[in-house]
Design an enzyme around this catalytic site. Structure first.
Site, mmCIF file in Angstrom:
data_model
loop_
_atom_site.group_PDB
_atom_site.id
_atom_site.type_symbol
_atom_site.label_atom_id
_atom_site.label_comp_id
_atom_site.label_asym_id
_atom_site.label_seq_id
_atom_site.Cartn_x
_atom_site.Cartn_y
_atom_site.Cartn_z
ATOM 1 N N LEU A 62 0.864 -1.178 0.000
ATOM 2 C CA LEU A 62 0.000 0.000 0.000
ATOM 3 C C LEU A 62 0.901 1.229 0.000
ATOM 4 C CD1 LEU A 62 -2.887 -0.557 2.606
ATOM 5 C CD2 LEU A 62 -2.974 -0.833 0.138
ATOM 6 N N ASP A 63 0.499 2.277 -0.685
ATOM 7 C CA ASP A 63 1.262 3.516 -0.666
ATOM 8 C C ASP A 63 1.320 4.081 0.753
ATOM 9 O OD1 ASP A 63 1.511 3.283 -3.412
ATOM 10 O OD2 ASP A 63 -0.153 4.649 -3.839
ATOM 11 N N ARG A 64 2.360 4.831 1.031
ATOM 12 C CA ARG A 64 2.580 5.365 2.373
ATOM 13 C C ARG A 64 1.376 6.128 2.933
ATOM 14 N NH1 ARG A 64 8.257 7.908 4.397
ATOM 15 N NH2 ARG A 64 7.731 8.055 6.609
#
Length: 248
Positions: A62-64
């Site tokens: 997942l993106d930050r």
């Protein structure tokens, strides 16, 4: 005491599935910041009193600035099989996204071609195939409107980097807080209002003489009053308490 950046949703000898807080990296990058993978290895080491190096395989990312479900494998067998499940798209992924602009249609399928600029860590979206592009598909439906914003339920068919963020922005609906893809201002802690809400798949390790084990995981929303108001729009259709494979 500092709040943990995750909550365990499901755990057994083969899998660890957590609800990630926005803001923590899943896997290392050039910043050198502490990652969810590091934190979870420490969690397993401490909980099970494991000496030496802990094996923990990352199945997907997942993106930050995104919150929600992330799957890790605790054995090499589980990692290999989960990678195959994701590769064959034998997993159903559902996200919630908050946008300010009403989508052109209440529900639709989006098909685009993406090219990622690694230097900028940003994706360009095209309506047609171009050289070095990857096809990206998702479906969405509008669950409702609260606080001048719309809640979308998004089901990605493919798993491209920044796919949901860039495809929604391409139809004029950047996600709240996502200035990289056109939202007009950042929100607190540089998070964005994209949440990996549900996952469904068949457990990768079959027990001898036992039927397949379906896994449904649902991630609670981040502790955020703005997010929590959208719970009123939740219309999930599984409510049967006998479904003991639902993990929250």
């Amino acid at each position: 005491m500092k709040k943990k950046p995750f909550q365990v949703v499901y755990e057994d000898n083969h899998l660890l599935i957590v609800n990630k807080e926005p803001g923590i990296l899943v896997q290392g990058d050039r910043t050198g910041d502490v990652t969810l993978l590091d934190v979870l290895k420490d969690y397993i080491k401490e909980k099970y009193h494991k000496p030496g190096e802990v094996f923990l395989g990352l199945v997907h990312r997942l993106d930050r600035p995104v919150s929600g479900l992330v799957v890790f494998a605790r054995t090499s067998k589980a990692l290999e099989r989960m990678n195959e499940i994701f590769r064959k798209r034998q997993v159903q992924k559902t996200y919630w996204a908050v946008v300010r602009q009403k989508p052109p249609k209440d529900a639709d399928k989006l098909v685009n071609w993406l090219i990622k600029d690694e230097q900028k860590n940003q994706v360009a979206v095209y309506d047609y195939e171009v050289p070095n592009s990857q096809k990206a598909e998702l479906t969405y439906r509008t669950l409702g409107r609260i606080n001048e914003h719309y809640l979308l339920e998004v089901n990605p068919v493919t798993g491209r980097p920044h796919q949901i963020r860039s495809q929604l922005a391409h139809i004029g609906c950047p996600i709240r807080g996502d200035v990289k893809y056109g939202y007009d201002r950042a929100v607190a802690d540089k998070k964005i209002y994209l949440h990996a809400r549900r996952l469904y798949f068949i457990h990768p390790v079959k027990q001898v003489g036992a039927p397949d084990r379906p896994i449904i995981c649902k991630a609670g929303l981040p502790s955020d009053p703005f997010w929590e108001e959208f719970l009123d729009l939740d219309d999930e259709n599984y409510k049967d308490k006998n479904m003991d494979f639902i993990f929250e």
